[in-house]
Scaffold this active site. Structure first.
Site, PDB file in Angstrom:
ATOM      1  N   GLY A 115      -8.011   8.918   9.761  1.00 46.19           N
ATOM      2  CA  GLY A 115      -8.132   8.970  11.101  1.00 46.19           C
ATOM      3  C   GLY A 115      -9.366   9.980  11.729  1.00 46.19           C
ATOM      4  O   GLY A 115      -9.470  10.208  12.641  1.00 46.19           O
TER       5      GLY A 115
ATOM      6  N   ASN B 212      -9.516   0.874   9.573  1.00 47.63           N
ATOM      7  CA  ASN B 212      -8.600   0.860  10.745  1.00 47.63           C
ATOM      8  C   ASN B 212      -9.195   1.636  11.892  1.00 47.63           C
ATOM      9  O   ASN B 212      -9.565   1.122  12.857  1.00 47.63           O
ATOM     10  CB  ASN B 212      -7.229   1.277  10.603  1.00 47.63           C
ATOM     11  CG  ASN B 212      -6.297   1.063  11.462  1.00 47.63           C
ATOM     12  OD1 ASN B 212      -6.826   0.431  12.754  1.00 47.63           O
ATOM     13  ND2 ASN B 212      -5.043   1.164  11.477  1.00 47.63           N
ATOM     14  N   THR B 213      -9.194   2.868  11.981  1.00 45.37           N
ATOM     15  CA  THR B 213      -9.239   3.544  13.208  1.00 45.37           C
ATOM     16  C   THR B 213     -10.769   3.344  13.967  1.00 45.37           C
ATOM     17  O   THR B 213     -10.824   3.152  14.936  1.00 45.37           O
ATOM     18  CB  THR B 213      -9.242   5.312  12.958  1.00 45.37           C
ATOM     19  OG1 THR B 213      -7.953   5.376  12.396  1.00 45.37           O
ATOM     20  CG2 THR B 213      -9.290   6.137  13.969  1.00 45.37           C
TER      21      THR B 213
ATOM     22  N   LYS C 250       0.924  -1.107  -0.092  1.00 46.18           N
ATOM     23  CA  LYS C 250       0.118  -0.060  -0.081  1.00 46.18           C
ATOM     24  C   LYS C 250       0.732   1.264  -0.061  1.00 46.18           C
ATOM     25  O   LYS C 250       1.462   1.561   0.909  1.00 46.18           O
ATOM     26  CB  LYS C 250      -0.704  -0.226   1.339  1.00 46.18           C
ATOM     27  CG  LYS C 250      -1.669   1.349   1.285  1.00 46.18           C
ATOM     28  CD  LYS C 250      -2.637   1.478   2.266  1.00 46.18           C
ATOM     29  CE  LYS C 250      -3.119   2.839   2.819  1.00 46.18           C
ATOM     30  NZ  LYS C 250      -3.780   2.941   4.032  1.00 46.18           N
TER      31      LYS C 250
ATOM     32  N   ALA D 220      -9.570   5.233   4.223  1.00 45.22           N
ATOM     33  CA  ALA D 220      -9.410   6.408   4.996  1.00 45.22           C
ATOM     34  C   ALA D 220     -10.587   7.181   5.441  1.00 45.22           C
ATOM     35  O   ALA D 220     -11.273   7.643   4.467  1.00 45.22           O
ATOM     36  CB  ALA D 220      -8.296   7.523   4.584  1.00 45.22           C
ATOM     37  N   GLY D 221     -10.790   7.329   6.704  1.00 45.54           N
ATOM     38  CA  GLY D 221     -12.001   8.478   7.053  1.00 45.54           C
ATOM     39  C   GLY D 221     -13.333   7.731   7.177  1.00 45.54           C
ATOM     40  O   GLY D 221     -14.465   8.339   7.692  1.00 45.54           O
TER      41      GLY D 221
END
Lengths: 66, 255
Positions: free
Chosen positions: B156, B204-205, B95, B182-183
């Site tokens: 994040g 993830n986050t 990635k 992301a996000g």
């Protein structure tokens, strides 16, 4: 003799191999990759790589990330 | 089944391994998510903590590892990280992340394109993390990216898909899988991405920092599956004019 390991001075015995250093540091040679003076060392070469005075080693491994 | 390069995946939810409170929680959350592909980062070994090894907690046979180049600020740093990743992980998948600005962590399109081209030539399977730029996505496909990973909102931030219009165009034009990354802060965001036709999402986050990461992982898995099924089923058209769902005939008796 002294080498630089992850930015810090590290004393190692003369003739110490990379493999021996990793074991001394309690690291699993299977999950750690080593850059020696910015060149990646192949895992098969760990046992045959004899460290030399002043060499700059970076020991890197996977950590959590996204 | 999702196919990226020569590999197929049943799960369209990719997991991240950062920010978990403990290795145990991470393991359980990843298991609950059903993810087959998971991202990892590369950092210096903490010599004061030699036993702190993520690989001791993750089975190489269960998960397909996607190392990232997080922390790279330009193509050169990303390529250095890529070579380390290939050496440590015995994988040529990557990635690609090039984020020069620590405040926004937005990816640098010029350096990302440059690094993708060089890494593909060097035999890497490259999945570049990009701003949701349809032209850049095409350029990356042209130089051999195996997938593109446009952001929904900055890393994040949990803000969901602020880039909807651009992501829709990327999906329309794509010849490689599109992974919204992301996000994505809530299962509904992931479902929305899948309904739009994204091939997968990376989370993830939102899972790692949830009150109960294991249950949140399950919720994301359900949302991704629901969103994908909805996309495959063909969503109805949106309209500005109301259209009654009940029959408009047979009301004579009321008047």
């Amino acid at each position: 003799m002294v080498i630089i390991c992850n930015g810090k001075e590290q004393k190692v015995p003369e003739g110490c191999t990379l493999h021996q250093l990793l074991l001394q540091l309690q690291l699993d040679p299977d999950t750690v990759v080593v850059e020696c003076d910015k060149q990646v060392v192949k895992r098969n070469d760990y046992e045959g790589t004899v460290l030399a005075e002043g060499q700059n080693l970076e020991l890197i491994r996977f950590v959590g990330g996204g | 089944m999702l196919k990226i390069a020569d590999k197929t995946f049943r799960s369209r939810l990719f997991g991240g391994t950062g920010k978990f409170a403990s290795s145990q929680v991470m393991k359980e959350a990843l298991a609950a998510s059903g993810a087959e592909m998971i991202t990892v980062a590369l950092r210096r070994v903490d010599l004061n903590n030699p036993e702190d090894d993520i690989m001791a907690n993750l089975d190489r046979h269960t998960y397909w590892f996607l190392p990232n180049t997080s922390g790279a600020r330009d193509a050169e740093e990303a390529i250095r990280l890529a070579n380390l990743a290939r050496a440590v992980g015995r994988t040529n998948w990557l990635k690609l992340e090039v984020t020069p600005d620590p405040r926004t962590l937005l990816p640098d399109p010029v350096e990302t394109l440059k690094a993708t081209e060089l890494l593909v030539k060097d035999g890497f399977v490259v999945l570049p993390y990009i701003n949701a730029d349809p032209i850049l996505a095409l350029r990356l496909q042209d130089v051999g990216a195996a997938a593109v990973m446009p952001l929904g909102s900055p890393i994040g931030t949990n803000q969901g898909i602020l880039t909807r219009f651009q992501v829709e165009i990327i999906i329309e034009q794509a010849r490689v899988p599109v992974v919204v990354d992301a996000g994505l802060g809530a299962p509904s965001h992931a479902a929305a991405a899948m309904e739009m036709g994204a091939d997968a999402v990376l989370v993830n986050t939102a899972i790692a920092v949830a009150g109960d990461p294991v249950r949140m992982a399950r919720a994301f898995a359900q949302a991704v599956e629901a969103g994908r099924t909805a996309y495959e089923s063909g969503l109805g058209m949106q309209d500005r004019q109301a259209a009654a769902s009940s029959p408009e005939v047979g009301l004579d008796f009321l008047r």
